[in-house]
Design a protein around this motif. Structure first.
Motif, mmCIF file in Angstrom:
data_model
loop_
_atom_site.group_PDB
_atom_site.id
_atom_site.type_symbol
_atom_site.label_atom_id
_atom_site.label_comp_id
_atom_site.label_asym_id
_atom_site.label_seq_id
_atom_site.Cartn_x
_atom_site.Cartn_y
_atom_site.Cartn_z
ATOM 1 N N MET A 59 0.831 -1.201 0.000
ATOM 2 C CA MET A 59 0.000 0.000 0.000
ATOM 3 C C MET A 59 0.873 1.262 0.000
ATOM 4 S SD MET A 59 -2.898 1.129 2.733
ATOM 5 C CE MET A 59 -3.918 -0.322 2.823
ATOM 6 N N ASN A 60 0.654 2.117 -0.999
ATOM 7 C CA ASN A 60 1.456 3.349 -1.080
ATOM 8 C C ASN A 60 0.941 4.403 -0.107
ATOM 9 O OD1 ASN A 60 3.140 2.264 -2.956
ATOM 10 N ND2 ASN A 60 2.081 3.162 -4.711
ATOM 11 N N ILE A 61 1.630 5.534 -0.081
ATOM 12 C CA ILE A 61 1.314 6.541 0.925
ATOM 13 C C ILE A 61 -0.073 7.159 0.705
ATOM 14 C CG2 ILE A 61 2.318 8.558 -0.228
ATOM 15 C CD1 ILE A 61 3.491 9.325 2.548
ATOM 16 N N GLY A 62 -0.489 7.263 -0.545
ATOM 17 C CA GLY A 62 -1.807 7.835 -0.815
ATOM 18 C C GLY A 62 -2.902 6.968 -0.229
ATOM 19 N N GLN A 63 -2.806 5.679 -0.455
ATOM 20 C CA GLN A 63 -3.768 4.735 0.116
ATOM 21 C C GLN A 63 -3.712 4.761 1.635
ATOM 22 O OE1 GLN A 63 -5.992 2.758 -1.721
ATOM 23 N NE2 GLN A 63 -5.319 4.145 -3.338
ATOM 24 N N PRO A 107 -1.053 -3.174 6.856
ATOM 25 C CA PRO A 107 -2.224 -2.882 7.683
ATOM 26 C C PRO A 107 -1.853 -2.412 9.090
ATOM 27 C CG PRO A 107 -2.602 -4.866 6.430
ATOM 28 C CD PRO A 107 -1.191 -4.447 6.132
ATOM 29 N N ASN A 108 -0.812 -3.000 9.639
ATOM 30 C CA ASN A 108 -0.373 -2.632 10.976
ATOM 31 C C ASN A 108 0.040 -1.151 11.046
ATOM 32 O OD1 ASN A 108 0.102 -3.097 13.617
ATOM 33 N ND2 ASN A 108 2.090 -4.102 13.336
ATOM 34 N N ASP A 109 0.716 -0.706 9.983
ATOM 35 C CA ASP A 109 1.130 0.702 9.924
ATOM 36 C C ASP A 109 -0.085 1.623 9.888
ATOM 37 O OD1 ASP A 109 3.853 -0.043 9.773
ATOM 38 O OD2 ASP A 109 3.647 -0.409 7.620
ATOM 39 N N ILE A 110 -1.096 1.204 9.170
ATOM 40 C CA ILE A 110 -2.323 2.000 9.099
ATOM 41 C C ILE A 110 -2.932 2.138 10.489
ATOM 42 C CG2 ILE A 110 -4.588 2.205 8.001
ATOM 43 C CD1 ILE A 110 -2.159 2.221 6.097
ATOM 44 N N HIS A 111 -2.893 1.016 11.186
ATOM 45 C CA HIS A 111 -3.426 0.999 12.545
ATOM 46 C C HIS A 111 -2.696 2.020 13.423
ATOM 47 C CE1 HIS A 111 -4.909 -1.804 16.032
ATOM 48 N NE2 HIS A 111 -5.515 -0.630 16.011
ATOM 49 N N VAL A 118 9.518 3.279 7.183
ATOM 50 C CA VAL A 118 8.728 2.209 6.603
ATOM 51 C C VAL A 118 9.483 1.592 5.413
ATOM 52 C CG1 VAL A 118 7.448 3.476 4.846
ATOM 53 C CG2 VAL A 118 6.295 1.722 6.184
ATOM 54 N N GLU A 119 9.081 0.403 5.036
ATOM 55 C CA GLU A 119 9.684 -0.270 3.882
ATOM 56 C C GLU A 119 9.531 0.573 2.610
ATOM 57 O OE1 GLU A 119 11.053 -3.710 3.719
ATOM 58 O OE2 GLU A 119 11.248 -3.162 5.843
ATOM 59 N N ARG A 120 10.510 0.416 1.723
ATOM 60 C CA ARG A 120 10.396 1.087 0.427
ATOM 61 C C ARG A 120 10.376 0.024 -0.669
ATOM 62 N NH1 ARG A 120 11.290 6.890 0.335
ATOM 63 N NH2 ARG A 120 11.652 7.486 2.503
ATOM 64 N N SER A 121 9.567 0.239 -1.664
ATOM 65 C CA SER A 121 9.613 -0.667 -2.815
ATOM 66 C C SER A 121 10.759 -0.230 -3.723
ATOM 67 C CB SER A 121 8.275 -0.648 -3.548
ATOM 68 O OG SER A 121 7.912 0.663 -3.898
ATOM 69 N N GLU A 122 10.991 -0.968 -4.796
ATOM 70 C CA GLU A 122 12.176 -0.733 -5.628
ATOM 71 C C GLU A 122 12.257 0.702 -6.150
ATOM 72 O OE1 GLU A 122 12.673 -3.505 -8.745
ATOM 73 O OE2 GLU A 122 12.801 -5.251 -7.417
ATOM 74 N N ASN A 123 11.113 1.277 -6.449
ATOM 75 C CA ASN A 123 11.108 2.626 -6.991
ATOM 76 C C ASN A 123 11.240 3.696 -5.902
ATOM 77 O OD1 ASN A 123 8.612 2.469 -5.784
ATOM 78 N ND2 ASN A 123 7.507 2.197 -7.709
#
Lengths: 151, 151
Positions: free
Chosen positions: A1-5, A41-45, A29-34
């Motif tokens: 899930m990206n930052i916008g979501q 979900p835990n971060d959202i919480h 937080v984790e970063r994807s390749e780009n």
DNA sequence: GATTGACCTTACCATCATGGGAACCCCCAT
DNA sequence: ATGGGGGTTCCCATGATGGTAAGGTCAATC
């Protein structure tokens, strides 16, 4: 899930999510390749936790403490309660400060004709050179500790 | 009268006197040969006006308007009263916002045992995922307009 | 005359939590 | 290949205030 979501799901703006990360309130937080931040979900919480705490007026520092207790399985509810009580007292102090201002202003407004003439007890009060206190609201201890309050 | 004397006489810090000058709230004051600011009794009066207005929680912008009216011989007291009423409403809004936070917190604190056990309704509330509202304080419109209130 | 100390000056940084915007990169669909 | 809707970092602004540093000025004392 990206930052916008994550922002939509948590109710915290992207701006603030990045800010919370930058000051260490939330872990990097984790970063994807780009290079995009990726949220679980835990971060959202966690973000929603912060949002609710802010909504109750807790400072970032207090939230940091609350989150530590949240994560701490061995916490005592007394610790949480103590933080909450401190914040309640802060709110109370602030409310009283504002209410004192409001009381004074209400009094002045009530004394002001509010017509076309220039005579105005509000202006008079502000420009007064340490006059004797008014008789209508006598000797009321309204806790003026700061000359220049932060409002 | 130099700035130190002016500060003592008016109750406004030197820092703020310079700041008020820099933002144009007060006019640029005379300087003596050495570059020191020089204050007349009238300037002290103005500074004290500002201090009292700040004490009542008026913003710099509002004080600017109040001072314009103060100087204006042809003002109507209605104009002054209008500004004061706006500020009273602002204070009221702020107070209600803080009181709403306080009410919620008081409720949570009352529900919290505050002992050695980790179970804590305060933490539960903050980490809750949009639960049903509590029955003890039902459907109270507590004006939550901002997700992230400035406190 | 020289030093001391109190006073003044400007300029920069910090607060607290937040928003705005620029300049740039990435990915997908038309 | 172009456009649009993501994302990234970096800088700036808010409001009113305090702090500090580097330097100029002045009066009194050694």
């Amino acid at each position: 899930m990206n930052i916008g979501q994550a922002s939509k799901a948590s109710g915290v703006t992207q701006k603030m999510i990045r800010y919370y990360e930058s000051i260490g309130l939330i872990k990097d937080v984790e970063r994807s390749e780009n290079g995009y931040r990726t949220y679980a979900p835990n971060d959202i919480h966690t973000l929603a936790f912060i949002r609710r705490a802010r909504h109750l007026g807790f400072s970032i520092e207090q939230i940091q403490a609350l989150m530590a207790l949240w994560r701490d399985e061995a916490r005592s509810s007394a610790e949480v309660k103590a933080i909450a009580k401190i914040h309640i007292a802060e709110l109370q102090a602030k409310i009283e400060e504002l209410a004192a201002m409001q009381r004074t202003l209400e009094h002045l407004v009530a004394c002001c004709a509010g017509d076309d003439r220039p005579d105005c007890p509000i202006i008079d009060d502000l420009s007064a050179k340490a006059e004797a206190p008014a008789k209508a609201t006598p000797a009321r201890s309204n806790g003026r500790h700061r000359a220049q309050p932060r409002v």
